[in-house]
Scaffold this active site. Sequence first.
Site, PDB file in Angstrom:
ATOM      1  N   ASP A  96       6.423  -4.119 -68.742  1.00 52.73           N
ATOM      2  CA  ASP A  96       5.770  -3.128 -69.607  1.00 52.73           C
ATOM      3  C   ASP A  96       5.716  -3.650 -71.033  1.00 52.73           C
ATOM      4  O   ASP A  96       6.472  -4.554 -71.412  1.00 52.73           O
ATOM      5  CB  ASP A  96       6.503  -1.776 -69.577  1.00 52.73           C
ATOM      6  CG  ASP A  96       5.694  -0.698 -70.292  1.00 52.73           C
ATOM      7  OD1 ASP A  96       4.518  -0.502 -69.937  1.00 52.73           O
ATOM      8  OD2 ASP A  96       6.204  -0.082 -71.246  1.00 52.73           O
ATOM      9  N   TYR A 142       0.596  -2.321 -77.017  1.00 47.55           N
ATOM     10  CA  TYR A 142      -0.531  -3.132 -76.565  1.00 47.55           C
ATOM     11  C   TYR A 142      -1.865  -2.386 -76.734  1.00 47.55           C
ATOM     12  O   TYR A 142      -2.918  -3.009 -76.774  1.00 47.55           O
ATOM     13  CB  TYR A 142      -0.385  -3.453 -75.066  1.00 47.55           C
ATOM     14  CG  TYR A 142       0.537  -4.600 -74.723  1.00 47.55           C
ATOM     15  CD1 TYR A 142       1.450  -5.114 -75.638  1.00 47.55           C
ATOM     16  CD2 TYR A 142       0.493  -5.163 -73.450  1.00 47.55           C
ATOM     17  CE1 TYR A 142       2.297  -6.158 -75.284  1.00 47.55           C
ATOM     18  CE2 TYR A 142       1.326  -6.212 -73.095  1.00 47.55           C
ATOM     19  CZ  TYR A 142       2.229  -6.696 -74.005  1.00 47.55           C
ATOM     20  OH  TYR A 142       3.062  -7.734 -73.649  1.00 47.55           O
ATOM     21  N   GLY A 143      -1.768  -1.065 -76.772  1.00 50.14           N
ATOM     22  CA  GLY A 143      -2.967  -0.222 -76.713  1.00 50.14           C
ATOM     23  C   GLY A 143      -3.979  -0.461 -77.815  1.00 50.14           C
ATOM     24  O   GLY A 143      -5.136  -0.067 -77.692  1.00 50.14           O
ATOM     25  N   CYS A 187      -1.201   6.376 -68.938  1.00 52.48           N
ATOM     26  CA  CYS A 187      -0.338   5.580 -69.813  1.00 52.48           C
ATOM     27  C   CYS A 187       1.094   5.919 -69.427  1.00 52.48           C
ATOM     28  O   CYS A 187       1.414   7.096 -69.191  1.00 52.48           O
ATOM     29  CB  CYS A 187      -0.596   5.929 -71.278  1.00 52.48           C
ATOM     30  SG  CYS A 187       0.609   5.199 -72.405  1.00 52.48           S
ATOM     31  N   THR A 188       1.926   4.882 -69.383  1.00 52.40           N
ATOM     32  CA  THR A 188       3.315   5.092 -68.926  1.00 52.40           C
ATOM     33  C   THR A 188       4.095   6.097 -69.763  1.00 52.40           C
ATOM     34  O   THR A 188       5.046   6.694 -69.278  1.00 52.40           O
ATOM     35  CB  THR A 188       4.080   3.760 -68.978  1.00 52.40           C
ATOM     36  OG1 THR A 188       3.836   3.173 -70.252  1.00 52.40           O
ATOM     37  CG2 THR A 188       3.638   2.827 -67.889  1.00 52.40           C
TER      38      THR A 188
END
Length: 270
Positions: A7, A39-40, A194-195
């Site tokens: 992740d 990262y988004g 999204c996690t």
Amino acid sequence: MAVGIFDSGLGGLTVHQAVAGALPEVAFVYYGDNAHAPYGVRDADDIYALTCRGVERLWDEGCDLVILACNTASAAALRRMQDAWVPADKRVLGVFVPLIEALTERHWGDNSPPREVAVKHVALFATPATVASRAFQRELAFRAIGVDVEAQPCGGVVDAIEAGDEILAEALVRSHVEALKRRMPHPQAAVLGCTHYPLLAAVFQEALGPGVRVYSQADLVAESLRDYLARRPEFRGPGQVAKFLTTGDPARVSSKATQFLRRGIAFQAA
Ligand code: DGL
């Protein structure tokens, strides 16, 4: 037997928790790229390079199979990795497919042509990079026809969660749901892509209303991993030791992870 969980940071711990609970006999090695999160907001080349680096580190730990728990990495890098980079004796799998199979009522490995499904209007909540990749719509189109997807890039939510600012995170979720509902007033299903968002599932559900089915990934991924390991036992990697690795500062990341999951978690340097 070891399996890697990759992740960008802490969000994948929601997936780790579900898979470790479902498969207690597997040693899971978690890699959080906290030094480079989120990262988004990165571009696809950058996400690809960082994801490959993390996956290689997990291979070194004896994890022949790595799950990209991060939707942003799954959306922006996975296809390119699978097409040209992953060697034949290793596997890298993402988190979109199990979710889309659930949404389209398909079983694992059902490769029949796309067909009409019960759900017609789907709201997707994800990071800006995931929304920009259109990976969700692409994977959905392989399996279903006639489904209208409205995607909402949820800027700021991951940062607010990572900063531990629950009030801001909740306010942002409500405003993103409102923005989506202006474009799609009556979604039948909502995907938390999204996690981090499962931590706010109740806020999404409340803002969307009781008639909307909210799908979040962790349990779906656990179920599909169990299936996968039963079908492909050769990918139960040789590693034996479960651990949490981070590219960030281990003490700081451990303390945030403990706050995030409300149980003690000790990270070590990747
Ligand atoms: N883990 C990422 C995901 O699931 C969100 C965090 C980030 O932007 O790095 O999309």
